[in-house]
Motif scaffolding. Structure first.
Motif, PDB file in Angstrom:
ATOM      1  N   ALA A 161       6.788   9.473  -4.105  1.00 47.32           N
ATOM      2  CA  ALA A 161       7.649   8.336  -4.451  1.00 47.32           C
ATOM      3  C   ALA A 161       7.714   7.339  -3.297  1.00 47.32           C
ATOM      4  CB  ALA A 161       9.050   8.822  -4.826  1.00 47.32           C
ATOM      5  N   LEU A 162       7.778   7.841  -2.065  1.00 48.27           N
ATOM      6  CA  LEU A 162       7.777   6.956  -0.895  1.00 48.27           C
ATOM      7  C   LEU A 162       6.468   6.174  -0.797  1.00 48.27           C
ATOM      8  CD1 LEU A 162       9.417   9.309   1.755  1.00 48.27           C
ATOM      9  CD2 LEU A 162      10.374   7.146   0.919  1.00 48.27           C
ATOM     10  N   ARG A 163       5.340   6.873  -0.989  1.00 46.11           N
ATOM     11  CA  ARG A 163       4.043   6.184  -0.945  1.00 46.11           C
ATOM     12  C   ARG A 163       3.972   5.103  -2.013  1.00 46.11           C
ATOM     13  NH1 ARG A 163       2.156  11.197   0.316  1.00 46.11           N
ATOM     14  NH2 ARG A 163       1.755  11.773  -1.848  1.00 46.11           N
ATOM     15  N   ASP A 164       4.407   5.435  -3.233  1.00 42.78           N
ATOM     16  CA  ASP A 164       4.383   4.456  -4.330  1.00 42.78           C
ATOM     17  C   ASP A 164       5.262   3.249  -4.033  1.00 42.78           C
ATOM     18  OD1 ASP A 164       2.667   6.162  -5.661  1.00 42.78           O
ATOM     19  OD2 ASP A 164       4.200   6.878  -7.090  1.00 42.78           O
ATOM     20  N   ALA A 165       6.449   3.508  -3.482  1.00 40.81           N
ATOM     21  CA  ALA A 165       7.363   2.405  -3.165  1.00 40.81           C
ATOM     22  C   ALA A 165       6.773   1.502  -2.088  1.00 40.81           C
ATOM     23  CB  ALA A 165       8.715   2.961  -2.719  1.00 40.81           C
ATOM     24  N   LEU A 166       6.182   2.105  -1.059  1.00 41.88           N
ATOM     25  CA  LEU A 166       5.574   1.317   0.006  1.00 41.88           C
ATOM     26  C   LEU A 166       4.351   0.547  -0.506  1.00 41.88           C
ATOM     27  CD1 LEU A 166       5.930   3.796   2.986  1.00 41.88           C
ATOM     28  CD2 LEU A 166       7.085   1.574   2.714  1.00 41.88           C
ATOM     29  N   ALA A 167       3.566   1.169  -1.379  1.00 38.01           N
ATOM     30  CA  ALA A 167       2.388   0.495  -1.933  1.00 38.01           C
ATOM     31  C   ALA A 167       2.833  -0.717  -2.748  1.00 38.01           C
ATOM     32  CB  ALA A 167       1.585   1.456  -2.790  1.00 38.01           C
ATOM     33  N   GLY A 168       3.905  -0.565  -3.481  1.00 38.70           N
ATOM     34  CA  GLY A 168       4.417  -1.683  -4.276  1.00 38.70           C
ATOM     35  C   GLY A 168       4.963  -2.801  -3.424  1.00 38.70           C
ATOM     36  N   ARG A 169       5.484  -2.450  -2.260  1.00 36.64           N
ATOM     37  CA  ARG A 169       6.067  -3.458  -1.360  1.00 36.64           C
ATOM     38  C   ARG A 169       4.988  -4.170  -0.533  1.00 36.64           C
ATOM     39  NH1 ARG A 169      10.337  -2.587   3.580  1.00 36.64           N
ATOM     40  NH2 ARG A 169      10.061  -4.672   4.400  1.00 36.64           N
ATOM     41  N   ASP A 170       4.062  -3.408  -0.009  1.00 38.67           N
ATOM     42  CA  ASP A 170       3.087  -3.963   0.940  1.00 38.67           C
ATOM     43  C   ASP A 170       1.690  -4.177   0.346  1.00 38.67           C
ATOM     44  OD1 ASP A 170       5.053  -3.891   2.884  1.00 38.67           O
ATOM     45  OD2 ASP A 170       4.512  -1.866   3.531  1.00 38.67           O
ATOM     46  N   GLY A 171       1.494  -3.844  -0.886  1.00 38.57           N
ATOM     47  CA  GLY A 171       0.199  -4.013  -1.500  1.00 38.57           C
ATOM     48  C   GLY A 171      -0.605  -2.727  -1.546  1.00 38.57           C
ATOM     49  N   ALA A 172      -0.703  -2.020  -0.430  1.00 44.34           N
ATOM     50  CA  ALA A 172      -1.447  -0.761  -0.430  1.00 44.34           C
ATOM     51  C   ALA A 172      -1.091   0.035   0.809  1.00 44.34           C
ATOM     52  CB  ALA A 172      -2.948  -1.034  -0.439  1.00 44.34           C
ATOM     53  N   VAL A 173      -1.050   1.334   0.629  1.00 47.40           N
ATOM     54  CA  VAL A 173      -0.807   2.244   1.754  1.00 47.40           C
ATOM     55  C   VAL A 173      -2.005   3.161   1.836  1.00 47.40           C
ATOM     56  CG1 VAL A 173       0.663   4.104   2.610  1.00 47.40           C
ATOM     57  CG2 VAL A 173       1.687   2.159   1.465  1.00 47.40           C
ATOM     58  N   PRO A 174      -2.622   3.253   3.013  1.00 47.78           N
ATOM     59  CA  PRO A 174      -3.809   4.108   3.150  1.00 47.78           C
ATOM     60  C   PRO A 174      -3.478   5.565   2.960  1.00 47.78           C
ATOM     61  CG  PRO A 174      -3.273   3.023   5.262  1.00 47.78           C
ATOM     62  CD  PRO A 174      -2.300   2.561   4.238  1.00 47.78           C
TER      63      PRO A 174
END
Length: 118
Positions: free
Chosen positions: A105-118
């Motif tokens: 859920a944290l990865r998804d939230a960050l991906a939605g905020r910043d575009g992509a999380v490696p």
């Protein structure tokens, strides 16, 4: 914002009743069966904290949660991180304790905020 046990019980009851509730109804619904006057005192305190709104309904007041439980939890987490002496260490320790579902859920939230999380 930290809540005492009765404050927490009252907020849980209000989050479960989005239509609102009277103090008498809340007192009767709580497991500890506090006096209505005690519930009223706590509702006033929660109102001063901005967590509860009230609307005049005849001689009584209808109380509602001012924000959702999810909003409260998010604000509590943000406030806790604001108090960290070493933010990076606090976040790393937190992430090291969460379940795989929370990590996702944290990865998804960050991906939605910043575009992509490696």
């Amino acid at each position: 914002m930290r809540l005492g046990s009765l404050e927490r019980s009252i907020m849980e009851a209000l989050w479960n009743r989005p239509e609102g509730a009277l103090a008498q109804d809340l007192a009767g619904a709580l497991p500890s069966r506090p006096a209505v006057t005690t519930v009223l005192t706590v509702l006033v305190r929660l109102s001063h904290k901005g967590m509860v709104s009230r609307e005049r309904l005849g001689r009584a007041h209808l109380y509602r949660a001012a924000a959702t439980k999810d909003s409260f939890v998010a604000e509590t987490m943000r406030a806790a991180l604001d108090e960290a002496g070493d933010l990076e260490a606090a976040v790393n320790r937190f992430v090291g304790t969460v379940s795989p579902e929370v990590a996702a859920a944290l990865r998804d939230a960050l991906a939605g905020r910043d575009g992509a999380v490696p």
